[in-house]
Write a protein that holds these residues in place. Sequence first.
Motif, mmCIF file in Angstrom:
data_model
loop_
_atom_site.group_PDB
_atom_site.id
_atom_site.type_symbol
_atom_site.label_atom_id
_atom_site.label_comp_id
_atom_site.label_asym_id
_atom_site.label_seq_id
_atom_site.Cartn_x
_atom_site.Cartn_y
_atom_site.Cartn_z
ATOM 1 N N ILE A 160 32.966 -18.594 40.469
ATOM 2 C CA ILE A 160 32.930 -17.964 41.352
ATOM 3 C C ILE A 160 31.483 -17.416 42.505
ATOM 4 O O ILE A 160 31.461 -18.036 43.666
ATOM 5 C CB ILE A 160 33.257 -15.966 41.142
ATOM 6 C CG1 ILE A 160 34.384 -15.553 40.226
ATOM 7 C CG2 ILE A 160 32.172 -15.083 42.530
ATOM 8 C CD1 ILE A 160 34.878 -14.466 39.968
ATOM 9 N N ALA A 181 31.142 -18.650 45.801
ATOM 10 C CA ALA A 181 30.114 -18.581 47.137
ATOM 11 C C ALA A 181 29.514 -18.906 48.228
ATOM 12 O O ALA A 181 29.675 -19.289 49.404
ATOM 13 C CB ALA A 181 29.438 -17.543 46.584
ATOM 14 N N ILE A 237 37.826 -17.519 46.437
ATOM 15 C CA ILE A 237 36.920 -15.467 46.123
ATOM 16 C C ILE A 237 37.874 -14.574 45.491
ATOM 17 O O ILE A 237 37.878 -13.960 44.377
ATOM 18 C CB ILE A 237 35.587 -15.447 46.842
ATOM 19 C CG1 ILE A 237 34.539 -15.981 47.105
ATOM 20 C CG2 ILE A 237 34.659 -13.809 45.917
ATOM 21 C CD1 ILE A 237 33.237 -15.894 47.271
#
Length: 431
Positions: free
Chosen positions: A45, A49, A377
């Motif tokens: 994640i 990002a 995401i």
Amino acid sequence: MSRVAMASFVGTTIEWYDFFLYGTMAALVFSQLFFTKLDPATGTIASFATFAAGFLARPLGGIAFGYFGDRAGRKASLIASLSLMGVSTFLIGILPTYSSIGILAPILLSIFRLVQGFALGGEWAGAAALATEHADEGKRGFYGGWVQLGSSAGSVLATATVLLLSALLDEDSFLSWGWRVPFLLSAVLVVLGMFIRLKVEETPVFQQMKREGRRGRMPLAAVLQRQWRTVLLVVGMHLANTTIAYLTGVFLLSYGTKQIGMESNTVLLAKLTTGLILVTLVSMPAAALGDRIGRRPVYLAGTLGLVVFAFPAFWLFDTGNFALVFIAILLLGLANVLMYQTQGAFFTEIFAPDVRCTGAALGVQVATVIGGGTAPIIATSLILFSAGNSWPVSAYLIVIGLISTACTLLVKESRPARSGAQVAAEGALSR
């Protein structure tokens, strides 16, 4: 026009190669190289990002390069954006990892990604304006399609490069130095793209605006005052396209390897094969079809295709069978191509020439922040929330597809109306 088409295609291919290459590496190795202190799921994640961070800079790049394109010229804007993208991508290729410089590594990675996003933010609108403003009225869709083809070709080139390296190198070699090679190769591609773009003349439309003194001092203020509704509709229309692109280009690679248990090379091969089929057999016919029947019908076929294919595509992908995974990616890719190949002409024609680069760039880049950069995401979080089930991701795609369908229905057809003589001549040629 052949030189213009080549300049639009090659330059856009290089820019999107750089951008998609980062996404591929974010799915495969960046969590292990730059986020080593996190557990695998959180590291993925975090890696996504930084991928999304590039999208935050794209509207700013769209505004800056849009201003540059509407004031100084389409050609000058494209040369500047290509140079900036090449430098940032090369710097990623020589960036030390977390094990060497600690927390500074992911910070610098995020900064270089922001620069990539800023450069790409102004690339598309300038390239689309360059191609369509040079083209004859009845062929704008076709030549605008060369710009769009560059994006697809960039994705294919990035996937092919990573697939080749991962097949030739063992895992340790790929992690230690092999991942850097595709980023460093970008420098060679940028030199080639710059050489081609420098040989292209400025568009007749911009030259006429310059002679007549019709270049506004503040294109952003002008487009928001005169065509703010059009900007919002372009945002909504582009949501479906950008969401599919980054869901299939980035998320499915991580999902297939970490959730389904497939080999990364298997997913990469499925992506590469479907990409080659769409690029060689579907992309340019879809662009030309917009010249014959209109941009809007072709675009609607893509948005509705996403709604129809959302659940079947993931049912097929979840099997882990290569043939069915191939079909799943092909279905989503087909919906994507029908939308994307019409945008070169569609999104430029609906804006006035003096605000064309700014308006088109702003609408597209805002949509990429909302839909594209966040898609990996959101999809990863939905999978974690549902304990590994893919149905929330399919539902998410359907909602996005319906939003884009509604916005497309609210936009007027941009293709110029053809006379009866033109229609008769086309019919005679087809017979």
